[in-house]
Design an enzyme around this catalytic site. Structure first.
Site, PDB file in Angstrom:
ATOM      1  CG  HIS A 224       4.851   1.128  -9.162  1.00  0.00           C
ATOM      2  ND1 HIS A 224       4.016   0.879  -8.101  1.00  0.00           N
ATOM      3  CD2 HIS A 224       6.032   1.543  -8.614  1.00  0.00           C
ATOM      4  CE1 HIS A 224       4.637   1.121  -6.964  1.00  0.00           C
ATOM      5  NE2 HIS A 224       5.861   1.537  -7.247  1.00  0.00           N
ATOM      6  CE  LYS A 226       7.020  -2.722  -6.974  1.00  0.00           C
ATOM      7  NZ  LYS A 226       6.200  -1.520  -6.819  1.00  0.00           N
ATOM      8  CG  ASP A 231       6.055 -23.832 -16.320  1.00  0.00           C
ATOM      9  OD1 ASP A 231       6.758 -23.350 -17.218  1.00  0.00           O
ATOM     10  OD2 ASP A 231       6.428 -24.746 -15.569  1.00  0.00           O
ATOM     11  CG  HIS A 407       7.885  -0.840  -0.414  1.00  0.00           C
ATOM     12  ND1 HIS A 407       7.886  -1.713  -1.482  1.00  0.00           N
ATOM     13  CD2 HIS A 407       7.841   0.406  -0.964  1.00  0.00           C
ATOM     14  CE1 HIS A 407       7.859  -1.044  -2.613  1.00  0.00           C
ATOM     15  NE2 HIS A 407       7.827   0.247  -2.333  1.00  0.00           N
ATOM     16  CE  LYS A 409       3.984  -0.858  -2.886  1.00  0.00           C
ATOM     17  NZ  LYS A 409       4.475   0.373  -2.453  1.00  0.00           N
ATOM     18  CG  ASP A 414     -15.911  -5.540   8.041  1.00  0.00           C
ATOM     19  OD1 ASP A 414     -15.338  -4.725   8.798  1.00  0.00           O
ATOM     20  OD2 ASP A 414     -17.006  -5.313   7.511  1.00  0.00           O
TER      21      ASP A 414
END
Length: 489
Positions: A224, A226, A231, A407, A409, A414
């Site tokens: 899952h 991404k 380089d 979508h 996350k 603070d």
């Protein structure tokens, strides 16, 4: 004949109950949360055959024999790479905010590597901006391009990335891509993989969905992450899959997917390259040495960005320290003193996380949770609603985003500590899948993230606790049903 039939029935019943007892033993012997164990036992005893088959398929994090062996070897390689990285002491943070201290100590203790300083980071709030930035980096790549994605679908903006990768491969750039088998099913059934491979792009299909091996390896364990590396000193990660939001799932009636990505230039990218090397070794069995310019990139990045941001990289999933992202989230939530903002598309928290969020609100922290009004999973959508009453009662503000499937996350504590990555607040992301999270200790970056989150809130509808308390009883029944199944989602 009657005697034979009776013997057959006796053997069948004995085998049937023996199987139930054995599976029950496996459920009980595994150290997991009590609600999860109870949910599995209920399914097994109410629907025995279906329950047993379901448990054997999805109940345990079974990688398969070959993958488990490779995972152990890859972990040894990872630790050696970390030890090499740690010899460059000047890139590790020795000063950080008080709110990040406990979390950074946890990560250093459990992962063997501390937070890295001297990073330039950029928050990319739109997919178009991410693709434009990525294409520029691909064009400027000198040695390597590595990518990991859960979903990759050609069409629209993605076709521009594919063209640039093909051009890069033809000019001698090493291009390696790891794609999840289930998430990229449409892509692998198209002609694109062959076209890219013929041009020199090395594409690996991770965690094959193979019906012939359903009982030998857990099929819903997914890659899952991404992640993009250019380089080994430029990196991207966040919530965005390699899809064009104008085309992706446009017929399911929930609007375009809204994502963010973070672009990093600095030592943290080198740490992410270690994660990719481990993933590549697990999938292919190929041991990858450090790049020849590894040292140069680290030193150059630090000299160029001496006042850059401090970042801790947290990979999670099989082979990583167990439950580390869950621990990291709990520590972060309990450190909050003033304001906490959480953005997640799938809200099915563990009991510990739910308690931490409610406790934060009850001790005076201003707590906001931003979720999409609707998402692509009906089951998760109903299961999420089962948590609303307890959250609202504690004083948590729940905002339902109206402009598509949010979508993103992210967690902001603070206005100082930001957590961004691929992890949803559900059991699957927290305990099962291969995931990655950035922990960024920076007031400037947190201010930028907060502006983005406030924009989401401005396009959301805040749930009224009184109206929610008066919702129809049939909705409450459905919510409780899916709440009971939430440990299995």
């Amino acid at each position: 004949m009657i005697a034979i039939h009776a013997i057959f029935n006796c053997i069948f019943l004995c085998s049937y109950w023996l199987l139930i007892v054995l599976v029950t033993f496996r459920v009980l012997i595994k150290r997991r949360a009590v609600p999860s164990s109870m949910a599995w036992l209920l399914v097994i005893y109410v629907l025995p055959l279906i329950g047993i088959i379901t448990y054997l398929l999805f109940g345990e994090s079974n990688l398969g024999k070959q993958r488990s062996t490779r995972s152990k070897i890859a972990w040894s390689s990872t630790m050696r790479r970390i030890q090499i990285l740690k010899t460059y002491k000047h890139i590790f943070s020795t000063e950080h905010s008080a709110i990040a201290s406990s979390l950074f100590k946890l990560c250093e203790h459990r992962q063997g590597i501390g937070a890295l300083r001297g990073n330039h980071i950029q928050l990319l709030k739109k997919t178009d901006d991410t693709i434009i930035s990525l294409i520029k980096d691909i064009e400027l790549a000198q040695h390597s391009i590595d990518m990991v994605f859960y979903i990759w679908e050609s069409g629209g903006l993605v076709d521009h990335v594919i063209k640039k990768l093909i051009i890069a491969a033809k000019r001698g750039i090493r291009c390696r891509i790891i794609l999840d088998s289930a998430g990229c099913a449409n892509f692998f059934s198209s002609s694109c993989p062959n076209i890219m491979r013929q041009a020199g792009v090395n594409i690996v299909e991770a965690l094959h969905v193979n019906l012939l091996r359903v009982f030998l390896r857990r099929m819903d364990l997914r890659q899952h992450r991404k992640m993009i590396l250019i380089d080994d000193h430029i990196a991207y990660t966040g919530s965005m899959n390699m899809v064009d939001p104008q085309l992706f799932k446009k017929n399911i009636g929930i609007g375009q997917w809204v994502d963010i990505m973070v672009r990093i230039d600095g030592p943290a990218a080198s740490a992410m390259s270690i994660i990719f090397s481990s993933d590549w070794e697990i999938e292919t069995g190929q041991h990858v040495l450090f790049p020849l310019l590894f040292n140069t990139h680290i030193v150059a990045a630090h000299k160029l960005i001496s006042t850059g941001h401090t970042i801790q990289i947290i990979p999670s999933g099989p082979g990583c320290p167990e439950g580390i992202i869950h621990q990291a989230l709990l520590i972060s939530l309990y450190e909050a003193r003033k304001k906490l903002i959480i953005t997640t598309p799938y809200l099915v928290p563990s009991d510990d996380l739910l308690h931490a969020i409610c406790t934060a609100a009850q001790r005076g922290v201003e707590v906001h949770i931003i979720i999409p009004q609707n998402n692509d999973s009906v089951l998760v959508n109903w299961a999420s609603r089962a948590f609303f009453s307890e959250l609202l009662k504690a004083g948590v503000l729940i905002h339902q985003f109206q402009n598509g499937l949010l979508h993103v996350k992210s967690v902001l504590i603070d206005q100082q500590l930001s957590l961004i990555g691929t992890v949803n607040l559900d059991i699957r992301s927290l305990w099962l899948n291969f995931e990655i999270t950035l922990v960024i200790d920076s007031k400037d970056f947190s201010n930028e993230l907060e502006k983005t989150q406030e924009n989401y809130i401005a396009h959301s509808k805040t749930i009224d606790p009184k109206k929610w308390a008066n919702r129809p009883y049939w909705e409450r029944i459905v919510e409780r049903l899916f709440y009971f199944l939430s440990p299995l989602l």
